[in-house]
Design a protein around this motif. Sequence first.
Motif: not given
Length: 55
Positions: A6-15
Amino acid sequence: MADLYLKALESERKALWATCRLKGLPSDTPERQRIAVLDELLAEHKAKCKAKRQG
């Protein structure tokens, strides 16, 4: 326990979102399309986690 997926998906989306806003990219670019895919993956993952907690 932290949900690393979940954190990886959110981080990629945010970037990607920051890049799109900075460059003013239109909605038909690959970056914006990836954001749409990430939104779907996030929704599916959150639903799966919610169902797992309830059941």
